[in-house]
Motif scaffolding. Structure first.
Motif, PDB file in Angstrom:
ATOM      1  N   HIS A 138      -6.667  11.061  -1.200  1.00  0.00           N
ATOM      2  CA  HIS A 138      -8.086  10.970  -1.925  1.00  0.00           C
ATOM      3  C   HIS A 138      -8.978   9.940  -1.222  1.00  0.00           C
ATOM      4  CE1 HIS A 138     -11.430  10.551  -4.873  1.00  0.00           C
ATOM      5  NE2 HIS A 138     -11.224  11.735  -5.130  1.00  0.00           N
ATOM      6  N   ALA A 139      -8.500   8.807  -0.946  1.00  0.00           N
ATOM      7  CA  ALA A 139      -9.543   7.853  -0.259  1.00  0.00           C
ATOM      8  C   ALA A 139      -9.742   8.402   0.952  1.00  0.00           C
ATOM      9  CB  ALA A 139      -8.771   6.508  -0.190  1.00  0.00           C
ATOM     10  N   LEU A 140      -8.596   8.745   1.915  1.00  0.00           N
ATOM     11  CA  LEU A 140      -8.952   9.395   3.131  1.00  0.00           C
ATOM     12  C   LEU A 140      -9.793  10.253   3.269  1.00  0.00           C
ATOM     13  CD1 LEU A 140      -5.359   8.531   4.655  1.00  0.00           C
ATOM     14  CD2 LEU A 140      -7.291   7.550   5.224  1.00  0.00           C
ATOM     15  N   GLY A 141      -9.684  11.255   2.459  1.00  0.00           N
ATOM     16  CA  GLY A 141     -10.628  12.523   2.252  1.00  0.00           C
ATOM     17  C   GLY A 141     -12.077  12.266   2.038  1.00  0.00           C
ATOM     18  N   LYS A 142     -12.421  11.088   1.531  1.00  0.00           N
ATOM     19  CA  LYS A 142     -13.782  10.665   1.547  1.00  0.00           C
ATOM     20  C   LYS A 142     -14.306  10.265   2.910  1.00  0.00           C
ATOM     21  CE  LYS A 142     -13.852   8.978  -3.303  1.00  0.00           C
ATOM     22  NZ  LYS A 142     -14.206   8.104  -4.010  1.00  0.00           N
ATOM     23  N   LEU A 143     -13.611  10.164   3.913  1.00  0.00           N
ATOM     24  CA  LEU A 143     -13.902   9.368   5.115  1.00  0.00           C
ATOM     25  C   LEU A 143     -14.210  10.555   6.570  1.00  0.00           C
ATOM     26  CD1 LEU A 143     -12.113   6.052   5.124  1.00  0.00           C
ATOM     27  CD2 LEU A 143     -14.263   6.520   4.506  1.00  0.00           C
ATOM     28  N   ALA A 144     -14.244  11.670   5.995  1.00  0.00           N
ATOM     29  CA  ALA A 144     -14.192  12.828   7.024  1.00  0.00           C
ATOM     30  C   ALA A 144     -15.139  12.553   8.153  1.00  0.00           C
ATOM     31  CB  ALA A 144     -14.178  14.120   6.184  1.00  0.00           C
ATOM     32  N   ASP A 145     -16.316  11.857   7.809  1.00  0.00           N
ATOM     33  CA  ASP A 145     -17.344  11.637   8.829  1.00  0.00           C
ATOM     34  C   ASP A 145     -17.235  10.598   9.759  1.00  0.00           C
ATOM     35  OD1 ASP A 145     -18.042  10.198   6.519  1.00  0.00           O
ATOM     36  OD2 ASP A 145     -20.105  10.380   7.053  1.00  0.00           O
ATOM     37  N   ALA A 146     -16.347   9.658   9.300  1.00  0.00           N
ATOM     38  CA  ALA A 146     -15.826   8.485  10.039  1.00  0.00           C
ATOM     39  C   ALA A 146     -15.349   8.712  11.484  1.00  0.00           C
ATOM     40  CB  ALA A 146     -15.178   7.357   9.130  1.00  0.00           C
ATOM     41  N   LYS A 147     -15.886   7.931  12.487  1.00  0.00           N
ATOM     42  CA  LYS A 147     -14.992   8.083  13.833  1.00  0.00           C
ATOM     43  C   LYS A 147     -13.931   7.147  14.057  1.00  0.00           C
ATOM     44  CE  LYS A 147     -16.458   7.844  18.500  1.00  0.00           C
ATOM     45  NZ  LYS A 147     -16.211   9.289  19.129  1.00  0.00           N
ATOM     46  N   LEU A 148     -14.038   5.940  13.138  1.00  0.00           N
ATOM     47  CA  LEU A 148     -12.865   5.315  13.290  1.00  0.00           C
ATOM     48  C   LEU A 148     -12.544   4.963  11.789  1.00  0.00           C
ATOM     49  CD1 LEU A 148     -11.310   2.949  14.616  1.00  0.00           C
ATOM     50  CD2 LEU A 148     -12.897   1.433  14.230  1.00  0.00           C
ATOM     51  N   ARG A 149     -11.323   5.046  11.226  1.00  0.00           N
ATOM     52  CA  ARG A 149     -10.902   4.847  10.060  1.00  0.00           C
ATOM     53  C   ARG A 149      -9.914   3.481   9.990  1.00  0.00           C
ATOM     54  NH1 ARG A 149      -9.340  10.368  10.449  1.00  0.00           N
ATOM     55  NH2 ARG A 149     -11.339  11.251  10.683  1.00  0.00           N
ATOM     56  N   ILE A 150     -10.174   2.604   9.091  1.00  0.00           N
ATOM     57  CA  ILE A 150      -9.271   1.277   8.924  1.00  0.00           C
ATOM     58  C   ILE A 150      -8.738   1.393   7.543  1.00  0.00           C
ATOM     59  CG2 ILE A 150      -9.039  -1.028   8.891  1.00  0.00           C
ATOM     60  CD1 ILE A 150     -11.461  -0.861  10.964  1.00  0.00           C
ATOM     61  N   VAL A 151      -7.548   1.423   7.288  1.00  0.00           N
ATOM     62  CA  VAL A 151      -6.818   1.445   6.050  1.00  0.00           C
ATOM     63  C   VAL A 151      -6.259  -0.126   5.764  1.00  0.00           C
ATOM     64  CG1 VAL A 151      -4.960   2.339   4.349  1.00  0.00           C
ATOM     65  CG2 VAL A 151      -6.188   3.896   6.039  1.00  0.00           C
ATOM     66  N   LEU A 152      -6.748  -0.772   4.786  1.00  0.00           N
ATOM     67  CA  LEU A 152      -6.367  -1.940   4.249  1.00  0.00           C
ATOM     68  C   LEU A 152      -5.358  -2.151   3.280  1.00  0.00           C
ATOM     69  CD1 LEU A 152     -10.042  -3.612   3.982  1.00  0.00           C
ATOM     70  CD2 LEU A 152      -8.205  -3.508   6.182  1.00  0.00           C
ATOM     71  N   GLY A 153      -4.225  -2.522   3.585  1.00  0.00           N
ATOM     72  CA  GLY A 153      -3.009  -2.815   2.477  1.00  0.00           C
ATOM     73  C   GLY A 153      -2.204  -4.047   2.735  1.00  0.00           C
ATOM     74  N   HIS A 154      -1.655  -4.489   1.834  1.00  0.00           N
ATOM     75  CA  HIS A 154      -0.972  -5.948   1.928  1.00  0.00           C
ATOM     76  C   HIS A 154       0.400  -5.563   2.591  1.00  0.00           C
ATOM     77  CE1 HIS A 154       0.120  -9.934   0.973  1.00  0.00           C
ATOM     78  NE2 HIS A 154       1.181  -9.499   0.464  1.00  0.00           N
ATOM     79  N   HIS A 155       1.202  -4.686   2.220  1.00  0.00           N
ATOM     80  CA  HIS A 155       2.666  -4.719   2.614  1.00  0.00           C
ATOM     81  C   HIS A 155       2.959  -3.986   3.712  1.00  0.00           C
ATOM     82  CE1 HIS A 155       2.710  -5.885  -1.503  1.00  0.00           C
ATOM     83  NE2 HIS A 155       3.793  -6.769  -1.166  1.00  0.00           N
ATOM     84  N   PRO A 156       4.032  -4.072   4.571  1.00  0.00           N
ATOM     85  CA  PRO A 156       4.291  -3.212   5.636  1.00  0.00           C
ATOM     86  C   PRO A 156       4.907  -2.013   5.367  1.00  0.00           C
ATOM     87  CG  PRO A 156       5.810  -5.107   5.546  1.00  0.00           C
ATOM     88  CD  PRO A 156       4.552  -5.264   4.453  1.00  0.00           C
ATOM     89  N   LEU A 157       4.589  -1.162   5.839  1.00  0.00           N
ATOM     90  CA  LEU A 157       4.942   0.274   5.389  1.00  0.00           C
ATOM     91  C   LEU A 157       6.436   0.521   5.190  1.00  0.00           C
ATOM     92  CD1 LEU A 157       2.913   2.343   8.014  1.00  0.00           C
ATOM     93  CD2 LEU A 157       2.413   2.122   5.517  1.00  0.00           C
ATOM     94  N   ASP A 158       7.380  -0.374   5.903  1.00  0.00           N
ATOM     95  CA  ASP A 158       8.924  -0.219   5.499  1.00  0.00           C
ATOM     96  C   ASP A 158       9.336  -0.950   4.108  1.00  0.00           C
ATOM     97  OD1 ASP A 158       8.420  -3.024   6.277  1.00  0.00           O
ATOM     98  OD2 ASP A 158      10.172  -2.944   7.751  1.00  0.00           O
ATOM     99  N   TRP A 159       8.002  -1.377   3.361  1.00  0.00           N
ATOM    100  CA  TRP A 159       8.341  -2.054   2.049  1.00  0.00           C
ATOM    101  C   TRP A 159       8.197  -0.881   1.108  1.00  0.00           C
ATOM    102  CZ3 TRP A 159       8.401  -7.193  -0.215  1.00  0.00           C
ATOM    103  CH2 TRP A 159       9.215  -8.103   0.806  1.00  0.00           C
ATOM    104  N   LEU A 160       7.604   0.321   1.721  1.00  0.00           N
ATOM    105  CA  LEU A 160       7.330   1.309   0.589  1.00  0.00           C
ATOM    106  C   LEU A 160       8.561   2.136   0.193  1.00  0.00           C
ATOM    107  CD1 LEU A 160       4.077   2.742   2.137  1.00  0.00           C
ATOM    108  CD2 LEU A 160       4.263   1.112   0.514  1.00  0.00           C
ATOM    109  N   ILE A 161       8.689   2.845  -0.841  1.00  0.00           N
ATOM    110  CA  ILE A 161       9.861   3.749  -1.192  1.00  0.00           C
ATOM    111  C   ILE A 161      10.325   4.728  -0.058  1.00  0.00           C
ATOM    112  CG2 ILE A 161      10.551   5.574  -2.744  1.00  0.00           C
ATOM    113  CD1 ILE A 161       8.252   4.270  -4.810  1.00  0.00           C
ATOM    114  N   PRO A 162      11.495   4.267   0.417  1.00  0.00           N
ATOM    115  CA  PRO A 162      11.977   5.308   1.425  1.00  0.00           C
ATOM    116  C   PRO A 162      11.446   6.569   1.406  1.00  0.00           C
ATOM    117  CG  PRO A 162      13.664   3.779   0.965  1.00  0.00           C
ATOM    118  CD  PRO A 162      12.338   3.672  -0.168  1.00  0.00           C
ATOM    119  N   ALA A 163      11.419   7.558   0.271  1.00  0.00           N
ATOM    120  CA  ALA A 163      11.147   8.778   0.272  1.00  0.00           C
ATOM    121  C   ALA A 163       9.752   9.138   0.496  1.00  0.00           C
ATOM    122  CB  ALA A 163      11.621   9.329  -1.272  1.00  0.00           C
TER     123      ALA A 163
END
Length: 174
Positions: A138-163
């Motif tokens: 949903h959040a990424l969908g709001k940025l369709a007109d952005a030339k550059l997109r930056i996503v801020l999150g605290h944890h590395p992706l390998d800390w997410l649920i494997p599935a």
């Protein structure tokens, strides 16, 4: 994650830094929650497996999702109360994240803030966390007109649920 620590951060560090930098930098300052922003004494007995299940609507960008996430919000009270950014309150909102576009020298830059700490519970959080795939979409969908997109999150992706890792990496790769 104590209120007094946020006050020190904002008023003794970030505020003076923003003033020194100037040029409207306060409007381009964003914060996201991490594991140390969670008050683990609040609602410690939630079931993170149930909340993150594929049939759960907890992390939907909807009023139902917002209602289901409400049990997690007291855990982020000090963080939320101390957010002095232009996107304050976003994590408690229906969208559970923020998405904003700023103009930097004629280039539209989209900034998304996600909460990877929703399900932080103990010292065994690795591979048990999610920002909520639907919330991220949903959040990424709001940025369709952005030339550059930056996503801020605290944890590395390998800390997410494997599935969820593959689909979230795919979203971010787009």
């Amino acid at each position: 994650g104590r209120s007094s620590e946020y006050e020190t951060f904002w008023f003794e560090f970030l505020g003076p830094l923003q003033e020194l930098i100037g040029n409207g930098i306060a409007d381009r300052t964003f914060v996201i929650a991490g594991n140390h922003d969670v008050d683990r004494k609040q609602n410690p007995h939630f079931d993170r497996v149930e909340m993150a299940a594929t049939n759960s609507h907890c992390f939907d960008a909807s009023s139902e999702g917002q209602t289901l996430r409400q049990m997690l919000m007291p855990r982020f009270k000090a963080f939320a109360d101390s957010d002095y950014t232009t996107v304050n309150g976003a994590f408690g909102s229906e969208t559970g994240s923020f998405a904003t576009t700023i103009d930097i020298h004629g280039c539209k830059v989209g900034i998304v803030g996600i909460n990877t700490a929703w399900l932080c519970k103990d010292d065994e959080d690795e591979r048990k966390l999610t920002p909520g795939k639907s919330l991220l979409e949903h959040a990424l969908g709001k940025l369709a007109d952005a030339k550059l997109r930056i996503v801020l999150g605290h944890h590395p992706l390998d800390w997410l649920i494997p599935a969820e890792q593959k689909s979230i990496k795919s979203l971010l790769g787009q």
